[in-house]
Design an enzyme around this catalytic site. Structure first.
Site, PDB file in Angstrom:
ATOM      1  N   ASP A  61       0.888  -1.163   0.000  1.00 40.95           N
ATOM      2  CA  ASP A  61       0.000   0.000   0.000  1.00 40.95           C
ATOM      3  C   ASP A  61       0.924   1.210   0.000  1.00 40.95           C
ATOM      4  OD1 ASP A  61      -1.591   2.162   0.599  1.00 40.95           O
ATOM      5  OD2 ASP A  61      -2.304   1.394   2.526  1.00 40.95           O
TER       6      ASP A  61
ATOM      7  N   LYS B 255       2.672  11.308  -3.445  1.00 44.59           N
ATOM      8  CA  LYS B 255       1.629  10.635  -4.227  1.00 44.59           C
ATOM      9  C   LYS B 255       0.686  11.664  -4.865  1.00 44.59           C
ATOM     10  CE  LYS B 255      -1.715   6.916  -3.478  1.00 44.59           C
ATOM     11  NZ  LYS B 255      -2.225   5.993  -2.452  1.00 44.59           N
TER      12      LYS B 255
ATOM     13  N   GLU C 132      -7.171   0.625  -4.967  1.00 41.73           N
ATOM     14  CA  GLU C 132      -7.275   0.563  -3.506  1.00 41.73           C
ATOM     15  C   GLU C 132      -8.623   0.035  -3.009  1.00 41.73           C
ATOM     16  OE1 GLU C 132      -6.031   4.503  -2.460  1.00 41.73           O
ATOM     17  OE2 GLU C 132      -3.960   4.068  -3.011  1.00 41.73           O
TER      18      GLU C 132
ATOM     19  N   ASP D  75     -13.214   5.615   2.323  1.00 45.61           N
ATOM     20  CA  ASP D  75     -11.811   5.631   2.727  1.00 45.61           C
ATOM     21  C   ASP D  75     -11.403   7.035   3.167  1.00 45.61           C
ATOM     22  OD1 ASP D  75      -9.044   5.648   2.886  1.00 45.61           O
ATOM     23  OD2 ASP D  75      -8.699   4.679   0.956  1.00 45.61           O
TER      24      ASP D  75
END
Ligand code: AMP
Length: 580
Positions: A13, A75, A159, A182
Site C-alpha cells: 500500500d 503521491k 485501492e 476511505d
C-alpha cells in the site's frame, strides 16, 4: 525431490501519508514490521545536504528542521485528481534534483528492504495499490517507481478493490455492490464497486485529495492552543491534538497539559469537517446510477474511520451499519498482500477450497491417464466420457479412478476402482459411460453405466478436492512439469503402439488374402514397412516419434491393399449372386 518454495510476492500500500508492505506466509497474509516493530512507514523522504536519502519515520522527524528537503505526500504529485486545484508542496522537487517517480521509488526500496529483513530472503516482485481514479499515466508512473526500486510490478491494484479483498468480499455473488469509504490522514475517497464475472468493477469514484484526519488535527490544535495559551503550530500542540483525537475514539475524555477535552467537544469541531464527505458519497452513488439501499455492504478504510462520529455519519448517509470487521488502516495493504498471494500461488490452500487442486480421471488403454475433470475446475462440477472394451469377449470393465497430473496412470494416485459388468461382446462392442460429479463439499460421485443394459455402478470418494495436503499437490504439479517431456513421449508411444498393434495383424491378413494378386514390388514395400514397425516395437528405446512415423508409412503403404480388399469382396459377393 525438493519442493521449490516460490519467492514471495509483496503486497504494497503506497499511501499518501503512510505505506505498508505484506506477504503471504504459510497461507496467511501478514504485514511486515521494520526493526522498530512498526508496520507502517511514513511516506516521507529526506534529501540530506550530503545527498544522503533517508526514508520513513526518521525523515518525518526531520521535517520541521528541513521543510524544503523533506518530501511528503509525493503521491499527490503523481496522482493529481483531474480537475482538482493543485496542491503546493513546501519543497521543490527540481531543487532536490529528483522526480515524483524517484521519490516513490525510494519509499518502495525502503519497503522492499523492510520485507527482505523480515523474511531473510530477497524479493523481486510486488503488487502495488493506487487510487481507483488514477489514470494510465499515473498507474504507469507508479509501476516505473516499482521498477526503479528493483521490483517487478506484477499488478497495479485499485485501492477499493484491495480493501474489498481484505474484507473477504471477493465471495460476493454476481452484481452485488459495495461502497468503500476511505478517510485517511490527508485524502478522502469513496468508491462504488460491483462484482462482475468474479472481479470487482469500479462503477464510480469520487472524493477530495485535500480532506483527511490532518485537517481535523489542525482544527483541534487551534481549539486547544486557545485554551492553553500556546501557538497552534507549536509542535507539542499539533502532536498533542492528534493524540487527543485518537484517544477520544475509544474514551469519552482525554487530557492535554491538564486540559480536559470531551468527545462531545471534539465532535462539535469535527461535524462540518466530516460533513464535507457527504456530497462526494451522494455523487458517487448517483454516478453509479444506484440508490444507497441497493448496496450490499459499506466498508470502512483509513485510520480516521475509527472515529465514532465518522461511523455515525456513514451510517446516516448510506442508511446501513458499516462493516468495521477489519483494521481500517491496514485493509488496503492486506488486500494487496492477498492479491499477491493469489498471483504467486501461495494462497492456494485457502482459495482452492472451491476448485479441484489436481485433475481427476480414469485409466484407459495402455495405462494412460484420461482426464475427466481438469485441475483448477471450480466445483461443483460434472463431466463424463464414453469408453469401450479393448479386448474381445470381455465381460466386465475395471475402472480405476485417478488423481494427478502425470500422463501415465501408474504415476498418479488411485482413489478407487469399480468393476462394470456387461454381457460378453466383441472388441469395441461395449459402451460404458463414466460420469464424475464433484459436489460442493469436494465429494466425488462416480457413475459408470453400461448403456446396453442401462445398469449403473456407482462409487463415492470423499475429500478429493479439499483434503489433499498442499505439499503433495505442489510436488505432483512440480513432477508433472519435470517429467513433461518423458511423460508426453510415453503417452505418444503408447497411443501409437496400440494403433500399430491393430494395424500389423490387419496387414498380415490382407497380404494372405490377396496372395499373388498384387505385384511383388508393392508387396515387398508393405513387408518392409511392417518390419520397420515391428523392430521399433521390440526396441527398448521407446522412440515415440520414430514409431509414429513408421506406423504412418505402413498405414499409407497399405491404403492400396485396403482398396483392393474391398474391391475383391464386392466382386466375390456379386459373383456369388450370379451377377457377373
Ligand atoms: P491512514 O492514512 O489510513 O494511515 O490514516 C491516518 C489518519 O487516521 C490520521 O489522520 C490519524 O490521525 C487517523 N487515525 C488513526 N487512528 C485513529 C483513531 N483511533 N481515531 C481517529 N483517527 C485516527
Amino acid at each position: 525431490m525438493k519442493i521449490m518454495q516460490p519467492a514471495p510476492i509483496l503486497g504494497i500500500d503506497l499511501g499518501t501519508t503512510n505505506s505498508l508492505v505484506g506477504v503471504v506466509d504459510s497461507g496467511f497474509p501478514i504485514l511486515l514490521a521494520d526493526e522498530n516493530g512498526s508496520r507502517s512507514t511514513p511516506s516521507a523522504v529526506l534529501h540530506g545536504e550530503d545527498d544522503k536519502v533517508t526514508v520513513g519515520a526518521v525523515a518525518l522527524r526531520q521535517r520541521a528542521l528541513h521543510p524544503t528537503r523533506t518530501v511528503t505526500s509525493v503521491k499527490r504529485l503523481i496522482g493529481r485528481r483531474p480537475g482538482e486545484a493543485g496542491w503546493v508542496p513546501p519543497y521543490v522537487l527540481s531543487d532536490l534534483k529528483t522526480t515524483p517517480v524517484e521519490v516513490s521509488a525510494e519509499i518502495l526500496k525502503h519497503l522492499k528492504a523492510v520485507a527482505e529483513r523480515a523474511l531473510e530472503q530477497s524479493v523481486s516482485k510486488a503488487v502495488i495499490t493506487v487510487p481507483a481514479y488514477f489514470n494510465d499515466a499515473q498507474r504507469n508512473a507508479t509501476k516505473q517507481a516499482g521498477e526503479l526500486a528493483g521490483l517487478e510490478v506484477v499488478r497495479i491494484l485499485s485501492e477499493p478493490t484491495a480493501a474489498a479483498l481484505a474484507y473477504g468480499l471477493d465471495k460476493l455473488s454476481e452484481h452485488q455492490k459495495i461502497a468503500v469509504y476511505d478517510l485517511g490522514g490527508g485524502t478522502f475517497d469513496i468508491s462504488v464497486l460491483e462484482m462482475r464475472d468474479g472481479v470487482f468493477q469500479v462503477l464510480a469514484t469520487a472524493g477530495d485529495t485535500q480532506l483527511g484526519g490532518d485537517d481535523l488535527d489542525r482544527l483541534l490544535a487551534r481549539f486547544i492552543a486557545e485554551k492553553v495559551s500556546l501557538p497552534p503550530d507549536d509542535i507539542r500542540v499539533s502532536e498533542g491534538a492528534e493524540a487527543v483525537k485518537k484517544r477520544l475514539s475509544s474514551d469519552e475524555t482525554a487530557s492535554f497539559n491538564g486540559l480536559e477535552i470531551t468527545r462531545a467537544e471534539l465532535e462539535k469541531i469535527a461535524k462540518p469537517w466530516i460533513g464535507r464527505t457527504r456530497t462526494h458519497c451522494l455523487r458517487a452513488l448517483s454516478d453509479a446510477g444506484i440508490k444507497a439501499e441497493q448496496l450490499d455492504e459499506v466498508i470502512l478504510v483509513g485510520g480516521s474511520t475509527r472515529m465514532p462520529l465518522v461511523r455515525d455519519h456513514v451510517r446516516e448517509i448510506f442508511g446501513r451499519e458499516p462493516n468495521t470487521s477489519q483494521n481500517p488502516d491496514e485493509a488496503i495493504a492486506l488486500g494487496a498482500t492477498i492479491q499477491a498471494g493469489i498471483l504467486g500461488g501461495s494462497l492456494r490452500q485457502v482459495l482452492l477450497l472451491d476448485v479441484t487442486p489436481l485433475s481427476l480421471g480414469i485409466e484407459t488403454f495402455g495405462g494412460l491417464m484420461n482426464i475427466i475433470i481438469p485441475r483448477n475446475t471450480t466445483i461443483p462440477a460434472k463431466a463424463g466420457e464414453m469408453f469401450t472394451n479393448a479386448v474381445a469377449n470381455q465381460s466386465s470393465m475395471l475402472i480405476r479412478i485417478l488423481q494427478g497430473e502425470r500422463e501415465l496412470a501408474k504415476d498418479n494416485w488411485e482413489l478407487g476402482r469399480i468393476e462394470v459388468p456387461f454381457p460378453p461382446v466383441p472388441k469395441g462392442g461395449a459402451r460404458v459411460g463414466v460420469q464424475f460429479r464433484l459436489d460442493a463439499n469436494g465429494i466425488l460421485h462416480v457413475l459408470a453405466r453400461d448403456t446396453a443394459t442401462s445398469t449403473d455402478t456407482t462409487l463415492e470418494i470423499r475429500g478429493t478436492a479439499v483434503d489433499v495436503a498442499d505439499e503433495r499437490v505442489e510436488q505432483m504439479i512440480a513432477e508433472s512439469v519435470d517429467f513433461a517431456f518423458e511423460d508426453m513421449n510415453e503417452r505418444v508411444w503408447t497411443e501409437t503402439r496400440l494403433k500399430a498393434e491393430e494395424l500389423l495383424p490387419a496387414v498380415d491378413l490382407a497380404l494372405a488374402q490377396l496372395g499373388n494378386t498384387i505385384d511383388d514390388g508393392e508387396k515387398s514395400e508393405v513387408i518392409r514397412h511392417a518390419a520397420a514397425v515391428k523392430n521399433l516395437l521390440d526396441s527398448p528405446a521407446h522412440d515415440a516419434r520414430a514409431l509414429k512415423e513408421a506406423t504412418q508409412r505402413l498405414d499409407d503403404a497399405t491404403q492400396a491393399l485396403a482398396v483392393m480388399l474391398i474391391d475383391r469382396a464386392v466382386e466375390e459377393s456379386l459373383s456369388r449372386r450370379g451377377l457377373v
